[in-house]
Structures are given as structure tokens and as C-alpha cells.
Design an enzyme around this catalytic site. Structure first.
Site, PDB file in Angstrom:
ATOM      1  N   GLY B  15       0.803  -1.071   0.020  1.00  0.00           N
ATOM      2  CA  GLY B  15       0.186  -0.151  -0.160  1.00  0.00           C
ATOM      3  C   GLY B  15       0.571   1.219   0.120  1.00  0.00           C
ATOM      4  N   GLY B  17      -0.338   4.329   0.512  1.00  0.00           N
ATOM      5  CA  GLY B  17      -0.989   5.613   0.919  1.00  0.00           C
ATOM      6  C   GLY B  17      -0.186   6.356   1.874  1.00  0.00           C
ATOM      7  N   GLU B 174     -18.055  18.066   3.537  1.00  0.00           N
ATOM      8  CA  GLU B 174     -17.234  18.976   2.311  1.00  0.00           C
ATOM      9  C   GLU B 174     -18.174  18.667   1.278  1.00  0.00           C
ATOM     10  OE1 GLU B 174     -13.357  17.590   3.323  1.00  0.00           O
ATOM     11  OE2 GLU B 174     -13.146  18.864   4.685  1.00  0.00           O
ATOM     12  N   ALA B 322      -5.715  10.664   8.013  1.00  0.00           N
ATOM     13  CA  ALA B 322      -4.238  10.421   7.639  1.00  0.00           C
ATOM     14  C   ALA B 322      -3.140  10.908   8.563  1.00  0.00           C
ATOM     15  CB  ALA B 322      -3.927  11.925   6.510  1.00  0.00           C
ATOM     16  N   GLN B 323      -3.461  11.348   9.676  1.00  0.00           N
ATOM     17  CA  GLN B 323      -2.465  11.555  10.602  1.00  0.00           C
ATOM     18  C   GLN B 323      -1.890  10.533  11.606  1.00  0.00           C
ATOM     19  OE1 GLN B 323      -0.237  13.761  11.952  1.00  0.00           O
ATOM     20  NE2 GLN B 323      -0.779  15.273  10.018  1.00  0.00           N
TER      21      GLN B 323
END
Lengths: 429, 429
Positions: B15, B17, B174, B322-323
Site C-alpha cells: 500500500g 497511501g 465537504e 491521514a495523521q
């Protein structure tokens, strides 16, 4: 199609390319109703498609929403439609979303790839006339490199890294140059495991020179530029078949290649209903008079690539490029208004502003009517002209950012396989 | 897979990502061989996918070639591969391009959309976890507007212009805000023939507040922002089915809609071979200890969305964002080197840097550990942080140009139907 009739005459335009858009702009704010039909909801800036295929530009930066081009114009309608047939008896067009009556009809359907009747070549080779086609080619090139890493069969690896471009016109020359730069600048960094010397780029040209139609100087210099970049140029060779593996020619030459780009010719995208009487077999175009009227009709016109206007300078019609399309669109805009008002129409006169092609960084050739030049300055002129003709401020900015970045960094970052192409059916729309 | 063995231990990462890339960067220039496997040849900046779906950004500006991220690192190999199974007995992974032995394995396969077992919803609704999915949604939204123009059936037109977003997390909020801005700024100009009041945007949220996990203030303010933009918020409502036409809920509410976006949950993209013993059913993640070791293994790790590290602050694992992925990747880089050198590993401690969401122009909410704020300043912080974490200078420049342009012109020019979605099979890769 439920478009309300007004008291204004209705002008239906088929196609939102250079010709259709320039005509529609000219007719805006006049006392006419304009209906533009296109298979796509965007205008494509075709001269930069090769940069999409080679990862130098994102597709969205050379496409522009047609609705936005004409949003401020009253009496304007756009429909996403594929025109199937023109019914000249009832003054109507048949489309996939219904029929539409017209008072005036303008065929601006452009051109499509000409495989000269060879269905095997059509099936196996890649074209580069639309954005999806260009994205398919981008995916294929990158998928080939990934696959070349995996195979232990040297023949197969050779074929995966052997690119054959059929046709030495501007498209072929520009694509070959871009591939050569990828070979030099990106392959060794991205694929350190791969012997990048195996990557070969070939242009096959049936006649004796590249960039036919440009000056001898431009042609010779383009050839020189390409050879310096390591591109193999095969002149006076005609490709007769391609079965997905072997490129067969009319000589002893055979190329093993997984990627054949067919840039050997285009033909008018003629629509059923008009083609019987007015068809010019050379280039499959519609025969028009000086006013772009399709032979035999007063109220049906053709402009751009699909129109063949025979003249002394251009006995087989104007070159199938942006400039004649734009100029014919503008002129026809005035002429249709003249016709409506019973005024005299003005014959179309083509102003040749010149032509140009780029081979790579600092390498381009420009033929203007009075000056011909090649090299760095020509390259800047090429970029400036392309930025100028690109529609939309945002597109210009994004293309400019990309070009500056690519120039400084010797890079092309859009090397993304976003929709894999291999082992999928060819979908070109 | 023909990757040569060296004297260095081989670390295979599944992966590319946030987690996989941050780990690979940490391991670069160390005495290890790193093999990164991914189904795509690019890293996706997922937080901006909703802007691709709504025409605000081109897809290529939020994708970055994985080979390029790691091109300067020796001992690094990338392969475009889909991992089918992990064979813990032979220390090997099975992929579509062959098997590969590993000394250390890191599963960083991320997450995928969680339909909670409802195959009808899976079949008919749109997800937004990958670039192709986001482009499909972009096409569908635009195709719906084009189709709404054509139908004379008011019910059908309503359904075509009625958007249902299931899930009120950051993605849902969003996307809803962006759609509301399209309704206000673009629809009236692009579709003057269409009654744009028909365009309705609905968020359906199963719990009692939006942006669960953020502060009450942020949640309330986001709701306030959305309502000002005309978005309908349905709280404490759960969607139970969608057959392509009707959205059924656990209440009396039924929505007729052609476009349902499923943003109601994600689950770990678990790979066969590990899931038997180490599977946490809540979120379908792999149970790991403080060192990201998968339970029962010393040399097999999981990081990012797919890993569930239970702790006091996060009893069900860290948020799938993400963090934590980036931080776990960095920490694991150090720990693997420690493990190889027989040093003590350091337990992972999550530093919560806060979270944020944007609703539209000048409207965002930011929760930092010490400050919480909303509005214009939050919006600028949101943009700055997203530009900062985006990989690549060119991407940042292109995104910046787009944002400035969109802000000044109230526009989103990438409203292009490049690959039509309707009446095609769902292809998500």
C-alpha cells in the site's frame, strides 16, 4: 428535443470544436437562436493531446466546458447529443436524444482517425484524437513499462518498450519527441531495474519527408532534432498491417511492438443524410462552395475539417487544422446573418498564418508566411501561440505552471495510470 | 516476482497511501531492501477527492507517481500489484503478478467503503475513496443535469437533481458544501433552461450531530454553515436501502434520487491470510500492539487505517485518517530498524494535531488541541494545511492556481464528462 421555438431563426451547429465554437461566438448576441450539439460537454484543444498522452499535462487543462464558453449569450442552447442522421427533407437532425428541427444547419463535426479501411489496424493501434483516447495511450505506455519489469522473455520486453508511431505529421513528430524525452529523463529514474536502452521510438512515414506541407527547411530540421533525440525515422515505408504484435510494412521491415500509435491520417466525420451527393472521397469530406454551403443546399453548411472547399491554392480543400476551422466559423457567422437579412454573402478567403510543430525542449520549427525559423526561439513562439489559443484563463495558468515546472525539472508528473487500459475494451468516448 | 535478493533484509510494504509512503521514506537510505506494492502507480491525496468530484480540481493534481516519491532511494523497488493473500507459513505474499518472499511485512492497505453488508446499496450508490470513483461521481452529477434538461417528467427531473449524501463526517459535509456552491454559482449560468431550485442537497446522518469526533462547537457551526447554503440535514435517520431510485430510511422519510453518495463508513482493507486470528470486527481492522505488530507475529506489522491499536484514549483504535497513518509509518520505520539491530522498540504514541473540515468558501471548522475556531480564518488554515501535506511542488502550484481562480471567479471549471458514467458498469479501479 424540448427546445422552445422563438421568433428568431434557429441555427443548429453540430460539433463544439474550433469551427463550431468560433461560429457560435460570432452568432452570440444576434437575433438568432443557436443550438450547439456535441457528444462531449467540453471543447478539446486537440493540438496538446500528445502532452496528455505523455504525462506532461493533465487532461482537464486542455478541455473547457462548452456551456461555460457560451454562458453569457442569450438565445443559446447546448445539448449533449450524438447526431445520427440529417433529414434534409424535413430540415431536421436525428440524435440519440430525439429529433430537432432547424432553419439553418452547420455541420462542424470535425474529423476522425483514418485507418484507410484496415480493421485490424483500427482494432489494435492507438489513436489520439480525443481526451479519452489520449488517456488510454498514457495508461498503455506506463502499463508497458511496468510489465516490461516483470517479464523474463527478452523479446517480449523489447516489444513492450518499442514504440511505433505511424505518420510523420505534426502529431507523430510531437509525440515521438515527447517519448524520446521520457526515455532520456524519466525512465532511468523511475525504472532503475530496467535497461532503458531497450526503449526505442520509431516514426514510419510513407512519403520521403516529415511534416509534409511545411517547408523543406522545417522538415529537415525536425528530422535532425528527432535524430539527435534518438528517434528512428523510417521514410518511404508504408505500414500494411498490425495484429497487436507485429507491424508489417510494404518493405522487409517488421517491427515487434505493443504500442502502435496511428497518426497516419484523418478523415471528415461525415454524418449520414448528406454524404450521398456531396461526398468528396479524398479525405471523406463534404463539398462546399465559397460560402461553406454544402453543394445543393442554401441553408446547410459545413465548416472546419469536415468541409472541403476547393480553391486554386488548396485544390483538395484547406488543411484539416485549427486555423481554417476558426476562420471559416467566423466568416460563416457573418454570412448566415447576411443570408437571413437578404444581403450578399462574402466568399471565404483563407489567411494562412503559418504552421508549426515542436519536437522537444528548445526544439521547434515554425513556418510563417514571411519568416521560417527553427530552434529555441521557435519553441518559445510555439508555446506562446498555444497558450494564446487555449480557451480559459485557468487552463492557461495551469498549462503554464506545468510547462515551467517540466522545463526546469526535466519532468512530467502526470505519469499516472488512473484508468488502466490493458485487457480492457477500447472505449474511446 | 523477479526482484533480486541482496544481503539486506527485505521489507515488503503493501500500500502506497499515507502510511506506506511515510514508512518507505523513513526506511530510505538505510541498509534494508524495500519493496512497495500497490494496485495503482500513484499515491492519492484522499482529503481532496471531493473537490475532484465537484469539478474544483483536476484529478492529476491530487495524485503523485509513487516511483517518483522514492526515485532517489537506493534499494527501493515498486511493483504495480494486487496482493491476494499473505502466506505466513512461508513468509510470502501472493499477488496477481506472482509471489514475493519477505523478511518483514507491513500491511498498509488502508480502508475501503463500508456498506455494512447491504449489496443493493453497494451496487447503486457512489463511493468516493479513489480517483476513478471520484471521476465517476463527477460524470454522474453532470450527466444528471444534462438529462434533467431532456425529461418532461417532473418526478424524474426532481430525482435527477436531488442529491443524497449518506454520512455526516468530513467527506459528507465537504461534498454537501461543494454541491451547494455549484447549485448557487454554476447551475443558473450553465443551465438557464433548468429550474435550479429543484436541485436539493441532503445529508443523512444516523446520529444526532455532524462531524462526530470533533468538538460540539465545530459540529454546530458546520451545521449552521450548511443550512445557510441551503443543505437539508436529516439527523437521527438511518438509510436502510437504495434501489437506484428510492432511498429508504428507518423513518417515514423516503428520498427519490438518482445520486446517492455513500460516505457513511469505512472499514479496513484486510487481506486474506491474517484475518482469522487478528481480526477486530468493529471496523474490520487488524489488531496490533503498541509497536504495530500484528497480534501473534514479530515480523508482520500493520499501520494506518487497517491497523487497530487499542489504547486508553482510543479504545477502538485511532481514527482512520491521514495523521495516525503518517505518524505510525514514521514510528514503525524506526522500530523496524531497531528490531533488525536487536534494539528495543519504542511504543507508538499518537500526537493528535487536531482535525478540520471545510464547508465552502470562507467557511471551515478547525479543532486544534488548544484552540478551536471556525469561519474565514479556519478556512485559510484548512487550505494551508492541505497544500502543505500535498505531495509535490507542481501539484501544490496547480491546486493553488485552481483555488485562487475558483475563489475569485466563484467557479469550478473541471465540470467535464470525460468518461461518461451512466449506463456503464461500475469500474472503480
Amino acid at each position: 428535443m424540448n427546445i422552445p421555438r422563438t421568433s428568431f431563426p434557429r441555427i443548429v451547429i453540430i460539433g463544439g470544436g474550433f469551427a463550431g465554437v468560433s461560429l457560435a461566438k460570432k452568432l452570440s448576441k444576434q437575433e438568432v437562436q443557436v443550438v450547439l450539439l456535441d457528444k462531449h460537454n467540453y471543447h478539446t484543444f486537440q493540438p496538446l493531446l500528445y502532452q496528455v498522452s505523455t504525462g506532461g499535462l493533465e487532461p482537464d487543462s486542455i478541455a473547457y466546458p462548452i456551456r461555460k464558453i457560451l454562458k453569457d449569450f442569450p438565445n443559446f442552447h447546448f445539448r449533449l447529443a450524438d447526431v445520427k442522421q440529417i433529414d434534409t427533407e424535413n430540415n431536421s437532425v436525428d440524435t440519440n436524444i430525439g429529433a430537432l428541427k432547424f432553419d439553418y444547419l452547420v455541420v462542424a463535426s470535425g474529423s476522425k482517425t483514418n485507418y484507410f479501411g484496415n480493421s485490424e489496424i483500427e482494432k489494435h493501434s492507438m489513436a489520439m484524437k480525443t481526451i479519452p483516447q489520449s488517456l488510454n495511450l498514457r495508461s498503455l505506455i506506463l502499463e508497458n513499462f511496468e510489465e516490461a519489469l516483470l517479464t523474463s522473455d527478452l523479446n517480449e520486453r523489447n516489444a513492450l518498450m518499442n514504440f511505433v508511431i505511424v505518420g510523420g505529421g505534426p502529431t507523430g513528430v510531437e509525440l515521438a519527441g515527447a517519448l524520446a524525452e521520457i526515455k532520456k529523463g524519466i525512465l532511468p529514474k523511475d525504472y532503475p531495474d530496467l535497461d532503458t536502452r531497450l526503449a526505442q521510438i520509431n516514426i514510419i512515414q510513407s512519403s520521403g519527408c516529415l511534416l509534409k506541407g511545411m517547408s523543406d527547411k522545417a522538415s529537415a530540421k525536425a528530422e535532425d532534432f528527432l535524430e539527435k533525440l534518438g528517434v528512428h525515422i523510417w521514410k518511404n515505408v508504408r505500414v500494411t498491417n498490425y495484429d497487436g504484435k507485429n507491424v508489417i510494412t510494404n518493405t522487409d521491415l517488421v517491427f515487434q511492438s505493443s504500442t502502435v500509435v496511428w497518426a497516419a491520417g484523418v478523415k471528415g466525420a461525415v454524418i449520414k443524410g448528406l454524404d450521398a451527393n456531396n461526398f468528396v472521397s479524398r479525405g471523406s469530406r463534404l463539398l462546399v462552395n465559397n460560402f461553406n454551403q454544402v453543394k445543393g443546399f442554401k441553408h446547410i453548411f459545413a465548416i472546419g475539417d469536415v468541409a472541403c472547399m476547393e480553391s486554386e491554392e488548396n485544390p483538395y480543400g484547406h488543411p484539416m487544422m485549427a486555423q481554417p476551422a476558426i476562420q471559416q466559423g467566423e466568416q460563416l457567422g457573418e454570412n448566415i446573418l447576411n443570408l437571413i437579412e437578404d444581403k450578399t454573402m462574402q466568399p471565404f478567403v483563407y489567411k494562412d498564418k503559418g504552421s508549426m510543430a515542436t519536437v522537444g525542449r528548445n526544439k521547434a520549427v515554425v513556418d510563417m508566411p514571411k519568416f521560417k525559423f527553427q530552434g529555441v526561439f521557435a519553441w518559445f513562439v510555439w508555446m506562446f501561440v498555444h497558450l494564446f489559443f487555449l480557451i480559459g484563463f485557468r487552463n492557461r495558468m495551469v498549462v503554464f505552471v506545468n510547462w515551467v515546472y517540466n522545463y526546469i525539472r526535466f519532468d512530467r508528473e502526470a505519469r499516472l495510470i488512473i484508468r488502466p487500459f490493458k485487457n480492457k475494451n477500447k472505449v474511446d468516448d
